[in-house]
Motif scaffolding. Structure first.
Motif, short mmCIF file in Angstrom:
data_model
loop_
_atom_site.label_atom_id
_atom_site.label_comp_id
_atom_site.label_asym_id
_atom_site.label_seq_id
_atom_site.Cartn_x
_atom_site.Cartn_y
_atom_site.Cartn_z
N ASP A 18 18.62 7.52 6.57
CA ASP A 18 18.71 6.24 7.26
C ASP A 18 17.37 6.04 7.98
O ASP A 18 17.11 6.64 9.03
N TYR A 19 16.52 5.20 7.40
CA TYR A 19 15.15 5.07 7.91
C TYR A 19 15.10 4.42 9.29
O TYR A 19 14.20 4.70 10.07
N GLU A 20 16.08 3.56 9.56
CA GLU A 20 16.11 2.95 10.90
C GLU A 20 16.36 4.04 11.95
O GLU A 20 15.71 4.09 12.98
N GLN A 29 7.30 3.47 15.42
CA GLN A 29 7.49 2.02 15.51
C GLN A 29 7.69 1.43 14.13
O GLN A 29 7.06 1.90 13.17
N LYS A 30 8.50 0.39 14.06
CA LYS A 30 8.58 -0.37 12.80
C LYS A 30 7.28 -1.12 12.60
O LYS A 30 6.66 -1.54 13.58
N ILE A 31 6.90 -1.36 11.35
CA ILE A 31 5.71 -2.18 11.12
C ILE A 31 6.13 -3.64 11.33
O ILE A 31 6.96 -4.18 10.60
N SER A 32 5.56 -4.25 12.37
CA SER A 32 6.03 -5.58 12.78
C SER A 32 5.43 -6.68 11.89
O SER A 32 4.44 -6.46 11.19
N LYS A 33 6.01 -7.84 12.01
CA LYS A 33 5.51 -9.02 11.30
C LYS A 33 4.06 -9.31 11.72
O LYS A 33 3.22 -9.68 10.89
N MET A 50 3.32 -2.01 -1.44
CA MET A 50 4.17 -1.09 -0.65
C MET A 50 4.32 -1.55 0.80
O MET A 50 5.21 -1.07 1.50
N LEU A 51 3.46 -2.47 1.22
CA LEU A 51 3.67 -3.09 2.54
C LEU A 51 4.61 -4.28 2.39
O LEU A 51 5.51 -4.48 3.21
N ARG A 52 4.39 -5.05 1.34
CA ARG A 52 5.26 -6.22 1.11
C ARG A 52 6.72 -5.79 0.99
O ARG A 52 7.62 -6.50 1.39
N ARG A 53 6.92 -4.60 0.45
CA ARG A 53 8.31 -4.17 0.19
C ARG A 53 8.82 -3.15 1.20
O ARG A 53 9.83 -2.48 0.96
N ASN A 54 8.07 -2.98 2.28
CA ASN A 54 8.54 -2.10 3.34
C ASN A 54 8.70 -0.64 2.90
O ASN A 54 9.53 0.08 3.43
N ILE A 55 7.92 -0.22 1.91
CA ILE A 55 7.92 1.20 1.52
C ILE A 55 7.14 1.96 2.60
O ILE A 55 7.57 3.00 3.07
N VAL A 304 18.62 4.55 -9.09
CA VAL A 304 17.28 5.14 -9.04
C VAL A 304 16.27 4.39 -9.91
O VAL A 304 15.16 4.11 -9.46
N PRO A 305 16.60 4.03 -11.17
CA PRO A 305 15.61 3.28 -11.97
C PRO A 305 15.16 2.00 -11.25
O PRO A 305 13.97 1.68 -11.22
N TYR A 306 16.10 1.31 -10.64
CA TYR A 306 15.75 0.09 -9.90
C TYR A 306 14.78 0.44 -8.77
O TYR A 306 13.76 -0.22 -8.56
N GLN A 307 15.11 1.51 -8.05
CA GLN A 307 14.28 1.86 -6.89
C GLN A 307 12.86 2.29 -7.31
O GLN A 307 11.89 1.97 -6.64
N TRP A 308 12.77 2.99 -8.40
CA TRP A 308 11.44 3.38 -8.88
C TRP A 308 10.61 2.15 -9.24
O TRP A 308 9.41 2.10 -8.96
N LEU A 309 11.25 1.17 -9.85
CA LEU A 309 10.52 -0.07 -10.16
C LEU A 309 10.06 -0.74 -8.87
O LEU A 309 8.93 -1.18 -8.74
N TYR A 310 10.96 -0.75 -7.91
CA TYR A 310 10.68 -1.42 -6.64
C TYR A 310 9.58 -0.70 -5.85
O TYR A 310 8.69 -1.33 -5.27
N TYR A 311 9.63 0.60 -5.83
CA TYR A 311 8.66 1.37 -5.04
C TYR A 311 7.26 1.30 -5.64
O TYR A 311 6.28 1.22 -4.92
#
Ligand code: TYM
Length: 382
Positions: A18-20, A29-33, A50-55, A304-311
């Motif tokens: 749970d990253y939060e 700190q969270k990376i803010s807007k 990886m910034l756009r997608r919050n990785i 997992v396949p979806y997440q690998w594409l996303y990451y």
């Protein structure tokens, strides 16, 4: 229902993270807007995927790094790798991102190869093995495309003579209970590994400017220690930008790790192996039958396949959106998503291996005779 348990340390990552919560636990700190907007401006509208997608999702003092940059004080980048038989795709995440930062900001990058850490943590490995792995891993790192005159890659066992004076100053500031509490050492831990944190901290003090460390969040405990002592030695507290973990193939829990080979894709895996691993082992969030999948769609959080594409593997936001919509709505089946991924991974690896071959010639530039490397060999850090 019992809460999901997870554990994140530099040597073990388990459970459903749970990253939060991790941000709260680690006090980052969270990376803010606002920060993202600044980075968007500095990168002239080309924010890293990886910034756009919050990785890359968390940080310490990244705002101060950006202030330093804007006010002309500058900063430098530092990251590293404990060499092993083969690098997997997850290991590339911090390096790909560090290269982007180097391109955007034009700053120096220091890359520590911790052959000492690897050897001291594993009674089965010989120094000769870690030496060979260092060489192979460094070629994979060079393939990422760093600037050979602004990047210094060094192996601890080799560069130690230049850093030892500063290592001793750091080591004297860290007591046993601090490192024990931070890393969970006990009385059976060998004394080398108790001392090792001082060595991972030292590159944060390579320049009298702020150091920014891109890495997955598992490395954060080192930086907490660094931040306790840096100012008393006349240096800046290290700033960090933390990534999430690319999940292993067989489950969305924990991190991809070399200790479960069928659950990782290595940079050296041939196309057939990649295809087989993905088709056979990749954990699917799709439904058990085609009929159910068409009706209910896939659970993307665990797929997992979806997440690998996303990451990492689908950088085009429109294409990713399309997969997100169609797969979650049941218009796409797991087999299709796996096939897209296998293709993308193989394409990526083919390009990576070409760059690796070409980059091998610059090995000595990165380690010994590039502009930054030369300067570093002339310097004794104290
Ligand atoms: P190591 O070799 O375990 O990992 C190298 C880098 O890869 C990150 N990482 C991952 N990132 C995303 N997904 C994954 N599944 C994944 N697995 C590993 C790690 O966070 C790391 O950034 N002690 C360090 C070596 C080191 C270092 C440093 C790392 C020395 N100095 C400074 C980062 C920054 C190590 O064992 O890394």
């Amino acid at each position: 229902m019992e809460e999901d348990k997870f554990n994140v340390t530099p040597w073990e990552v388990t459970g459903k993270i749970d990253y939060e919560k991790l941000i709260q636990q680690f006090g980052t700190q969270k990376i803010s807007k606002e920060i993202l907007d600044e980075l968007l401006e500095i990168s002239k509208g080309k924010l890293h995927v990886m910034l756009r997608r919050n990785i890359f999702f968390s940080h310490r003092d990244l705002n101060l790094v950006l202030d330093d940059y804007k006010q002309g004080r500058g900063f430098f980048l530092y990251t590293g790798r404990a060499p092993s038989l083969g690098m997997h795709i997850g290991h590339l995440i911090p390096f790909l991102f560090t290269k982007w930062l180097q391109d955007v900001f034009g700053v120096n990058v220091y890359i520590e190869i911790t052959d000492d850490e690897k050897f001291m943590r594993n009674p089965d490995y010989t120094l000769k093995q870690t030496e060979e792995w260092s060489y192979e891993n460094i070629l994979d790192i060079i393939a990422v495309g760093f600037d050979p005159n602004k990047t210094f890659i060094f192996k601890d066992t080799e560069y130690i003579k230049n850093i030892y004076p500063l290592v001793t100053s750091i080591a004297r500031k860290l007591n046993f209970s601090q490192v024990k509490a931070t890393f969970g050492f006990d009385s059976s831990s060998n004394i080398g590994i108790l001392f090792y944190p001082a060595i991972q901290i030292v590159p944060t003090m390579f320049e009298r400017r702020r150091c920014l460390i891109p890495a997955a969040i598992d490395q954060d405990p080192y930086w907490r220690l660094q931040r306790d002592i840096a100012e008393s030695l006349g240096y800046f507290k290290a700033a960090e930008i933390h990534s999430k973990f690319l999940p292993p193939l067989a489950s969305s829990d924990g991190k991809m790790s070399s200790s479960i080979p069928e659950s990782a894709v290595y940079l050296s895996d041939p196309p057939k192996t990649v295809e087989k691993k993905i088709m056979k082992y990749a954990f699917s969030g799709g439904q058990a039958t085609t009929e159910l999948q068409r009706k209910l769609g896939a659970d993307l959080k665990v797929d997992v396949p979806y997440q690998w594409l996303y990451y990492i593997f689908e950088n085009d936001d429109d294409a990713m959106d399309k997969i997100t919509k169609e797969y979650s709505a049941g218009k796409m089946l797991t087999g299709e998503v796996k096939a897209i991924l296998a293709n993308k991974v193989n394409q990526f690896l083919e390009e990576h291996r070409e760059k690796r071959e070409k980059g091998a010639d610059s090995y000595s530039k990165f380690l010994y005779d590039g502009e930054l490397a030369k300067k570093m060999w002339d310097k004794i850090h104290s």
